[in-house]
Write a protein that holds these residues in place. Sequence first.
Motif, PDB file in Angstrom:
ATOM      1  N   TYR A   1      10.299  24.856  19.757  1.00 48.26           N
ATOM      2  CA  TYR A   1      10.089  23.929  20.867  1.00 48.26           C
ATOM      3  C   TYR A   1       8.761  24.219  21.559  1.00 48.26           C
ATOM      4  O   TYR A   1       8.459  25.364  21.908  1.00 48.26           O
ATOM      5  CB  TYR A   1      11.240  24.066  21.865  1.00 48.26           C
ATOM      6  CG  TYR A   1      11.128  23.164  23.058  1.00 48.26           C
ATOM      7  CD1 TYR A   1      11.343  21.803  22.928  1.00 48.26           C
ATOM      8  CD2 TYR A   1      10.808  23.670  24.302  1.00 48.26           C
ATOM      9  CE1 TYR A   1      11.245  20.959  24.020  1.00 48.26           C
ATOM     10  CE2 TYR A   1      10.713  22.836  25.402  1.00 48.26           C
ATOM     11  CZ  TYR A   1      10.922  21.488  25.258  1.00 48.26           C
ATOM     12  OH  TYR A   1      10.824  20.662  26.336  1.00 48.26           O
ATOM     13  N   ASP A   2       7.970  23.181  21.768  1.00 47.94           N
ATOM     14  CA  ASP A   2       6.711  23.300  22.489  1.00 47.94           C
ATOM     15  C   ASP A   2       6.804  22.433  23.732  1.00 47.94           C
ATOM     16  O   ASP A   2       6.517  21.231  23.696  1.00 47.94           O
ATOM     17  CB  ASP A   2       5.539  22.861  21.605  1.00 47.94           C
ATOM     18  CG  ASP A   2       4.188  23.078  22.262  1.00 47.94           C
ATOM     19  OD1 ASP A   2       4.148  23.431  23.470  1.00 47.94           O
ATOM     20  OD2 ASP A   2       3.171  22.897  21.578  1.00 47.94           O
ATOM     21  N   GLY A   3       7.257  23.030  24.809  1.00 43.80           N
ATOM     22  CA  GLY A   3       7.486  22.306  26.056  1.00 43.80           C
ATOM     23  C   GLY A   3       6.223  21.807  26.728  1.00 43.80           C
ATOM     24  O   GLY A   3       6.297  21.118  27.746  1.00 43.80           O
ATOM     25  N   ARG A   4       5.060  22.119  26.168  1.00 46.69           N
ATOM     26  CA  ARG A   4       3.804  21.643  26.766  1.00 46.69           C
ATOM     27  C   ARG A   4       3.559  20.176  26.457  1.00 46.69           C
ATOM     28  O   ARG A   4       2.729  19.546  27.111  1.00 46.69           O
ATOM     29  CB  ARG A   4       2.617  22.457  26.248  1.00 46.69           C
ATOM     30  CG  ARG A   4       2.706  23.938  26.600  1.00 46.69           C
ATOM     31  CD  ARG A   4       1.627  24.719  25.902  1.00 46.69           C
ATOM     32  NE  ARG A   4       1.801  24.574  24.449  1.00 46.69           N
ATOM     33  CZ  ARG A   4       0.950  25.033  23.549  1.00 46.69           C
ATOM     34  NH1 ARG A   4      -0.144  25.660  23.920  1.00 46.69           N
ATOM     35  NH2 ARG A   4       1.187  24.873  22.255  1.00 46.69           N
ATOM     36  N   THR A   5       4.267  19.631  25.470  1.00 46.93           N
ATOM     37  CA  THR A   5       4.003  18.238  25.081  1.00 46.93           C
ATOM     38  C   THR A   5       5.060  17.298  25.651  1.00 46.93           C
ATOM     39  O   THR A   5       6.247  17.631  25.713  1.00 46.93           O
ATOM     40  CB  THR A   5       3.975  18.081  23.550  1.00 46.93           C
ATOM     41  OG1 THR A   5       5.291  18.292  23.032  1.00 46.93           O
ATOM     42  CG2 THR A   5       2.996  19.057  22.903  1.00 46.93           C
ATOM     43  N   ASN A   6       4.599  16.135  26.049  1.00 46.47           N
ATOM     44  CA  ASN A   6       5.523  15.112  26.540  1.00 46.47           C
ATOM     45  C   ASN A   6       6.499  14.700  25.444  1.00 46.47           C
ATOM     46  O   ASN A   6       7.671  14.454  25.708  1.00 46.47           O
ATOM     47  CB  ASN A   6       4.751  13.879  27.017  1.00 46.47           C
ATOM     48  CG  ASN A   6       3.976  14.148  28.277  1.00 46.47           C
ATOM     49  OD1 ASN A   6       4.343  14.989  29.090  1.00 46.47           O
ATOM     50  ND2 ASN A   6       2.874  13.423  28.458  1.00 46.47           N
TER      51      ASN A   6
ATOM     52  N   ARG B   1       9.432  17.176  25.082  1.00 47.45           N
ATOM     53  CA  ARG B   1      10.373  17.032  26.198  1.00 47.45           C
ATOM     54  C   ARG B   1      11.198  15.750  26.064  1.00 47.45           C
ATOM     55  O   ARG B   1      12.404  15.750  26.308  1.00 47.45           O
ATOM     56  CB  ARG B   1       9.629  17.080  27.530  1.00 47.45           C
ATOM     57  CG  ARG B   1       9.069  18.464  27.840  1.00 47.45           C
ATOM     58  CD  ARG B   1       8.555  18.575  29.260  1.00 47.45           C
ATOM     59  NE  ARG B   1       7.510  17.629  29.583  1.00 47.45           N
ATOM     60  CZ  ARG B   1       6.207  17.839  29.417  1.00 47.45           C
ATOM     61  NH1 ARG B   1       5.789  18.981  28.927  1.00 47.45           N
ATOM     62  NH2 ARG B   1       5.334  16.916  29.757  1.00 47.45           N
TER      63      ARG B   1
ATOM     64  N   PRO C   1      11.160  28.824  21.928  1.00 46.03           N
ATOM     65  CA  PRO C   1       9.789  28.313  21.881  1.00 46.03           C
ATOM     66  C   PRO C   1       9.115  28.552  20.532  1.00 46.03           C
ATOM     67  O   PRO C   1       9.421  29.513  19.829  1.00 46.03           O
ATOM     68  CB  PRO C   1       9.078  29.109  22.977  1.00 46.03           C
ATOM     69  CG  PRO C   1       9.856  30.361  23.111  1.00 46.03           C
ATOM     70  CD  PRO C   1      11.279  30.014  22.766  1.00 46.03           C
TER      71      PRO C   1
ATOM     72  N   SER D   1       6.384  29.815  18.128  1.00 44.28           N
ATOM     73  CA  SER D   1       5.551  31.010  18.221  1.00 44.28           C
ATOM     74  C   SER D   1       5.091  31.429  16.838  1.00 44.28           C
ATOM     75  O   SER D   1       5.865  31.369  15.877  1.00 44.28           O
ATOM     76  CB  SER D   1       6.348  32.155  18.857  1.00 44.28           C
ATOM     77  OG  SER D   1       5.659  33.381  18.738  1.00 44.28           O
TER      78      SER D   1
ATOM     79  N   THR E   1       8.441  35.769  23.770  1.00 46.26           N
ATOM     80  CA  THR E   1       9.339  34.855  24.480  1.00 46.26           C
ATOM     81  C   THR E   1      10.429  34.313  23.547  1.00 46.26           C
ATOM     82  O   THR E   1      11.554  34.090  23.983  1.00 46.26           O
ATOM     83  CB  THR E   1       8.559  33.680  25.102  1.00 46.26           C
ATOM     84  OG1 THR E   1       7.814  33.027  24.078  1.00 46.26           O
ATOM     85  CG2 THR E   1       7.627  34.160  26.197  1.00 46.26           C
TER      86      THR E   1
END
Length: 96
Positions: A26-31, A34, A54, A56, A77
Amino acid sequence: MFDFFGEVRRRTNRDLTVLGLLPTLYDGRTNHARAVLADVGERYDMKILEPPIPKSIRFAEAPAAGRSVLSTARSSTGSQAYRDHAQQLAARVGVR
């Protein structure tokens, strides 16, 4: 995946329960990530287990070393997120 769970219930374990979906890489930095996460839980009427694991580079490096990410990158993380899930699951089923 859901077909597989149905087959397991039918053939070997009628009591199989799915506790939820665990998002990985999961890359929560992208809309987009999410939005997909929000959509999946709603679309399949499934609980989303938190926190997501996340994305990595440590996950790609571990198999090259022939070891688990939990031993090659203990403080990452991603490793911590897996530990958190293991503790939550153990508590839920009554394991210390």
